[in-house]
Design a protein around this motif. Structure first.
Motif, PDB file in Angstrom:
ATOM      1  N   LEU A  99       0.904  -1.110   0.025  1.00  0.00           N
ATOM      2  CA  LEU A  99      -0.129   0.090   0.108  1.00  0.00           C
ATOM      3  C   LEU A  99       0.833   1.291  -0.012  1.00  0.00           C
ATOM      4  O   LEU A  99       1.893   1.434   0.897  1.00  0.00           O
ATOM      5  N   ASP A 100       0.856   2.277  -1.030  1.00  0.00           N
ATOM      6  CA  ASP A 100       1.294   3.328  -0.939  1.00  0.00           C
ATOM      7  C   ASP A 100       0.299   4.627  -1.055  1.00  0.00           C
ATOM      8  O   ASP A 100      -0.684   4.713  -1.654  1.00  0.00           O
ATOM      9  N   VAL A 101       0.516   5.456   0.198  1.00  0.00           N
ATOM     10  CA  VAL A 101      -0.296   6.173   0.488  1.00  0.00           C
ATOM     11  C   VAL A 101       0.080   7.717   0.549  1.00  0.00           C
ATOM     12  O   VAL A 101       1.169   8.020   0.910  1.00  0.00           O
ATOM     13  N   THR A 102      -0.563   8.561  -0.467  1.00  0.00           N
ATOM     14  CA  THR A 102      -0.243   9.917  -0.405  1.00  0.00           C
ATOM     15  C   THR A 102      -1.289  10.671   0.341  1.00  0.00           C
ATOM     16  O   THR A 102      -2.368  10.556   0.135  1.00  0.00           O
ATOM     17  N   VAL A 103      -0.781  11.561   1.486  1.00  0.00           N
ATOM     18  CA  VAL A 103      -1.832  12.341   1.813  1.00  0.00           C
ATOM     19  C   VAL A 103      -1.603  13.988   1.673  1.00  0.00           C
ATOM     20  O   VAL A 103      -0.445  14.362   1.433  1.00  0.00           O
ATOM     21  N   SER A 104      -2.755  14.500   1.205  1.00  0.00           N
ATOM     22  CA  SER A 104      -2.767  15.942   0.871  1.00  0.00           C
ATOM     23  C   SER A 104      -2.818  16.852   2.138  1.00  0.00           C
ATOM     24  O   SER A 104      -3.430  16.290   3.117  1.00  0.00           O
ATOM     25  N   ASP A 105      -2.149  17.952   2.103  1.00  0.00           N
ATOM     26  CA  ASP A 105      -2.449  18.975   3.178  1.00  0.00           C
ATOM     27  C   ASP A 105      -3.085  20.270   2.527  1.00  0.00           C
ATOM     28  O   ASP A 105      -3.392  21.093   3.300  1.00  0.00           O
ATOM     29  N   ASP A 106      -3.859  20.144   1.308  1.00  0.00           N
ATOM     30  CA  ASP A 106      -4.785  21.282   0.801  1.00  0.00           C
ATOM     31  C   ASP A 106      -6.185  21.182   1.120  1.00  0.00           C
ATOM     32  O   ASP A 106      -6.728  20.382   0.557  1.00  0.00           O
ATOM     33  N   THR A 107      -6.410  21.814   2.027  1.00  0.00           N
ATOM     34  CA  THR A 107      -7.926  21.592   2.589  1.00  0.00           C
ATOM     35  C   THR A 107      -8.726  22.356   1.596  1.00  0.00           C
ATOM     36  O   THR A 107     -10.008  22.194   1.514  1.00  0.00           O
ATOM     37  N   LYS A 108      -8.355  22.996   0.831  1.00  0.00           N
ATOM     38  CA  LYS A 108      -9.112  23.747  -0.412  1.00  0.00           C
ATOM     39  C   LYS A 108      -9.272  23.001  -1.671  1.00  0.00           C
ATOM     40  O   LYS A 108      -9.960  23.409  -2.528  1.00  0.00           O
ATOM     41  N   ASP A 109      -8.520  22.004  -1.517  1.00  0.00           N
ATOM     42  CA  ASP A 109      -8.716  20.995  -3.049  1.00  0.00           C
ATOM     43  C   ASP A 109     -10.088  20.543  -3.047  1.00  0.00           C
ATOM     44  O   ASP A 109     -10.763  20.359  -2.101  1.00  0.00           O
ATOM     45  N   ALA A 110     -10.816  20.643  -4.306  1.00  0.00           N
ATOM     46  CA  ALA A 110     -12.023  20.121  -4.530  1.00  0.00           C
ATOM     47  C   ALA A 110     -12.087  18.740  -4.139  1.00  0.00           C
ATOM     48  O   ALA A 110     -13.497  18.398  -3.633  1.00  0.00           O
ATOM     49  N   ASP A 111     -11.109  17.829  -3.994  1.00  0.00           N
ATOM     50  CA  ASP A 111     -11.324  16.256  -3.645  1.00  0.00           C
ATOM     51  C   ASP A 111     -10.780  16.411  -2.186  1.00  0.00           C
ATOM     52  O   ASP A 111     -10.535  15.363  -1.750  1.00  0.00           O
ATOM     53  N   ALA A 112     -10.918  17.341  -1.411  1.00  0.00           N
ATOM     54  CA  ALA A 112     -10.329  17.298  -0.001  1.00  0.00           C
ATOM     55  C   ALA A 112     -10.738  16.322   0.945  1.00  0.00           C
ATOM     56  O   ALA A 112     -10.152  15.799   1.714  1.00  0.00           O
ATOM     57  N   GLN A 113     -12.117  16.096   0.702  1.00  0.00           N
ATOM     58  CA  GLN A 113     -12.826  14.874   1.639  1.00  0.00           C
ATOM     59  C   GLN A 113     -12.738  13.530   0.991  1.00  0.00           C
ATOM     60  O   GLN A 113     -13.175  12.611   1.493  1.00  0.00           O
TER      61      GLN A 113
END
Length: 87
Positions: free
Chosen positions: A62-76
Motif C-alpha cells: 500500500l502506497d499512500v499519499t496524503v494531501s495537506d490542501d484543505t481547499k482542494d476540490a477533492d479534500a474530503q
C-alpha cells in the motif's frame, strides 16, 4: 460507518480492475487521501488491511499519499491512483 463504506468501495474498485486485467492477485495499491478525509496513513492502512482480508488485494503493498490542501476540490475524498497486479 463512513470509513467502512469508503473501504468497501475501494476494495470493489480494486477487484473490478483486477478482474479486467485477468489478475491472479493484486500486488500494490496507490491511494491519495484528501486533507479532510479524516484518515492518517496508519488509520487508513489498518482499515485497508482489514477490508482486503480474503480478497484478491489481501497482502498488497500500500502506497499512500496524503494531501495537506484543505481547499482542494477533492479534500474530503479517498482516491484510487493505481493498482498493480500479477497475471
Amino acid at each position: 460507518m463512513h470509513e467502512s463504506h469508503l473501504m468497501e468501495n475501494l476494495i470493489r474498485q480494486i477487484g473490478e480492475i483486477a478482474e479486467a486485467e485477468h489478475a491472479r492477485r493484486v500486488t500494490g495499491v496507490s491511494v491519495w487521501l484528501g486533507a479532510l478525509s479524516h484518515f492518517s496513513v496508519e488509520h487508513f492502512t489498518e482499515h485497508f488491511e482489514r477490508a482486503s482480508t480474503g480478497t484478491i488485494a489481501e497482502g498488497a503493498r500500500l502506497d499512500v499519499t496524503v494531501s495537506d490542501d484543505t481547499k482542494d476540490a477533492d479534500a474530503q475524498d479517498v482516491m484510487l491512483e493505481s493498482v498493480e497486479v500479477e497475471v
